[in-house]
Motif scaffolding. Structure first.
Motif, mmCIF file in Angstrom:
data_model
loop_
_atom_site.group_PDB
_atom_site.id
_atom_site.type_symbol
_atom_site.label_atom_id
_atom_site.label_comp_id
_atom_site.label_asym_id
_atom_site.label_seq_id
_atom_site.Cartn_x
_atom_site.Cartn_y
_atom_site.Cartn_z
ATOM 1 N N TRP A 192 0.881 -1.101 0.009
ATOM 2 C CA TRP A 192 0.030 -0.139 0.045
ATOM 3 C C TRP A 192 0.993 1.229 -0.078
ATOM 4 O O TRP A 192 0.457 2.308 -0.655
ATOM 5 C CB TRP A 192 -0.722 -0.103 1.197
ATOM 6 N N GLN A 202 2.081 1.919 -3.470
ATOM 7 C CA GLN A 202 1.313 2.045 -4.831
ATOM 8 C C GLN A 202 0.715 3.554 -4.849
ATOM 9 O O GLN A 202 0.350 3.986 -3.934
ATOM 10 C CB GLN A 202 0.106 0.874 -4.738
ATOM 11 N N THR A 219 2.658 8.009 -4.293
ATOM 12 C CA THR A 219 2.442 7.015 -3.410
ATOM 13 C C THR A 219 2.639 7.503 -2.004
ATOM 14 O O THR A 219 3.279 8.437 -1.837
ATOM 15 C CB THR A 219 3.742 6.107 -3.634
#
Length: 178
Positions: A139, A142, A151
């Motif tokens: 997570w 990304q 990100t």
């Protein structure tokens, strides 16, 4: 961090400065040495230790002021599965400076140390929320629409960026979508 609160309360009752009581134990110093990795060899768990057991409060302030060893940048790179160049960019330590400091077994400055510490603290929060280290790391790496397609990891270079990431994590934790 009940211990720190307890130490401050105990200090207030005893009339002694909080630092006198807090430093009576050896745990903060031992943690500083373990995180600092002063042995000269790269401890691949150096950054993982910050994520998992990162000092908080006054211990964190002291650690940031002292600076992390330059070799921590490689540890951060390995933890996130990112290139060293990308981590150096986020932490704002030029590659030549990182190399020079690492060869001299020196430390990065307090501003860069704080960025590394911030990465660890926000990653710890993500791991707690997702309840899975690998999912949290993915997570962090990304692009996120709520962050302007940046990100979460690349926003760790500033506190306002980290605040935005924390807000999204809080939304996820409370059932929001991010």
């Amino acid at each position: 961090m009940l211990t720190k609160e307890k130490s401050s309360t105990t200090a207030a009752r005893s009339g002694k400065p909080a630092g006198a009581i807090r430093n009576a134990g050896s745990a903060p110093k031992a943690r500083l040495k373990a995180v600092g990795g002063r042995s000269g060899t790269l401890d691949p768990r150096m950054f993982a230790n910050i994520v998992e057991h990162g000092p908080r409060g006054f211990d964190a302030v002291q650690l940031i002021r002292e600076g992390f060893p330059a070799k921590i940048l490689k540890s951060v790179s390995g933890f996130f599965g990112e290139t060293e160049a990308r981590i150096q960019s986020i932490v704002r330590v030029p590659a030549t400076t990182a190399s020079r400091l690492e060869k001299a077994a020196a430390k990065i400055d307090s501003a860069a140390t704080e960025r590394v510490y911030r990465m660890g603290a926000v990653t710890r929060m993500a791991i707690e929320i997702f309840e899975d280290k690998d999912h949290a790391i993915a997570w962090m790496r990304q692009p996120n629409l709520a962050l302007g397609n940046a990100t979460p990891l690349e926003l760790m270079d500033t506190e306002p960026g980290a605040v935005s990431v924390r807000q999204i994590l809080n939304a996820i934790a409370t059932g929001g979508v991010a």
